[in-house]
Design a protein around this motif. Structure first.
Motif, PDB file in Angstrom:
ATOM      1  N   GLU A   1       0.828  -1.203   0.000  1.00 19.57           N
ATOM      2  CA  GLU A   1       0.000   0.000   0.000  1.00 19.57           C
ATOM      3  C   GLU A   1       0.865   1.257   0.000  1.00 19.57           C
ATOM      4  OE1 GLU A   1      -3.041   0.060  -0.509  1.00 19.57           O
ATOM      5  OE2 GLU A   1      -3.894  -1.871   0.095  1.00 19.57           O
ATOM      6  N   GLU A   2       1.996   1.213   0.709  1.00 23.16           N
ATOM      7  CA  GLU A   2       2.901   2.365   0.737  1.00 23.16           C
ATOM      8  C   GLU A   2       3.476   2.628  -0.655  1.00 23.16           C
ATOM      9  OE1 GLU A   2       7.115   3.833   2.823  1.00 23.16           O
ATOM     10  OE2 GLU A   2       6.317   1.831   3.229  1.00 23.16           O
ATOM     11  N   MET A   3       3.910   1.564  -1.333  1.00 25.75           N
ATOM     12  CA  MET A   3       4.446   1.725  -2.687  1.00 25.75           C
ATOM     13  C   MET A   3       3.378   2.267  -3.626  1.00 25.75           C
ATOM     14  SD  MET A   3       7.070  -1.429  -3.457  1.00 25.75           S
ATOM     15  CE  MET A   3       5.947  -2.775  -3.042  1.00 25.75           C
ATOM     16  N   ALA A   4       2.174   1.701  -3.542  1.00 21.30           N
ATOM     17  CA  ALA A   4       1.088   2.118  -4.430  1.00 21.30           C
ATOM     18  C   ALA A   4       0.722   3.581  -4.204  1.00 21.30           C
ATOM     19  CB  ALA A   4      -0.126   1.224  -4.218  1.00 21.30           C
ATOM     20  N   LEU A   5       0.634   3.994  -2.940  1.00 22.43           N
ATOM     21  CA  LEU A   5       0.284   5.386  -2.629  1.00 22.43           C
ATOM     22  C   LEU A   5       1.317   6.342  -3.213  1.00 22.43           C
ATOM     23  CD1 LEU A   5      -1.426   7.491  -1.138  1.00 22.43           C
ATOM     24  CD2 LEU A   5      -0.040   7.051   0.907  1.00 22.43           C
TER      25      LEU A   5
END
Length: 225
Positions: free
Chosen positions: A14-18
């Motif tokens: 989720e951190e990478m996607a955000l």
């Protein structure tokens, strides 16, 4: 650019996607190998960020499988395994780059930019044509010293055409790489044509040259006239 993140560590995925979505990438996430396999079979991706230590799948096998459907995708292996042996296995399986955990999101972004330039044969992040300059790092188009006011979708569409200079791209390819899917709520069948018309008009306000060619019955291509 469309990216598939394959990572079973939910918070990291989720951190990478955000971060990448804020950088204007179109991201899908798969938290296991099974879901990743299904997404790779039906979608086209520019990049696959892959944790090879998946609980239900051998990540290296997933690279070989994915290349059957996404032959033009670039694979960055992301894993806690930092041993040289694992790196070599990754490269031998078709990986294009390798990041060992823990890593900086900014480093990941830098790797993506470097691979993008290599993929499209660009030695610089700035692509010049006529008196225009497309800066793929700053996500902007300039004419001499003036900014060309493109919307986000217009910029995404035009930059993808420029990066694929001389290559005919059909509407399906453009939708897959820019919008992600035919089924997004804000998509309808004439979106591509409307955006192309708007881009041509905005470029034409600075330069009458026709950089976007219509290939009848096929799609569009960019040519540096």
């Amino acid at each position: 650019m469309r990216i598939l993140i394959v990572e079973d560590e939910n918070s990291l995925a989720e951190e990478m996607a955000l971060f990448l979505r804020n950088e204007q990438y179109n991201c899908d996430i798969a938290f296991n190998g099974r879901d990743a396999s299904e997404l790779l079979a039906v979608n086209l991706y520019d990049f696959v960020l892959l944790d090879i230590g998946l609980p239900d799948y051998n990540g290296l096998d997933l690279i070989k499988e994915a290349k059957k459907y996404n032959s033009e995708a670039y694979f960055i292996v992301i894993t806690a395994r930092g041993e040289l042996d694992d790196k070599l296995k990754g490269f031998n399986s078709g990986a294009d780059d390798y990041l060992a955990k823990p890593f900086s999101i900014l480093e990941l972004h830098s790797r993506l930019q470097a691979i993008t330039r290599r993929k499209f044969g660009q030695s610089s992040s700035i692509i010049k044509f006529g008196d225009f300059a497309l800066d793929i790092n700053k996500l902007q188009l300039l004419y001499l010293e003036s900014s060309v006011n493109l919307t986000k979708k217009e910029y995404d569409l035009f930059s993808y055409l420029v990066l694929n200079k001389g290559r005919v791209l059909d509407r399906l390819q453009l939708v897959e790489h820019i919008w992600g899917s035919f089924y997004e709520d804000d998509f309808d069948s004439n979106y591509i044509d409307v955006h192309i018309k708007n881009i041509r008009k905005k470029l034409g306000d600075f330069d009458p040259a026709n950089y976007i060619k219509t290939v009848r019955g096929l799609g569009y291509k960019f040519e540096d006239v």
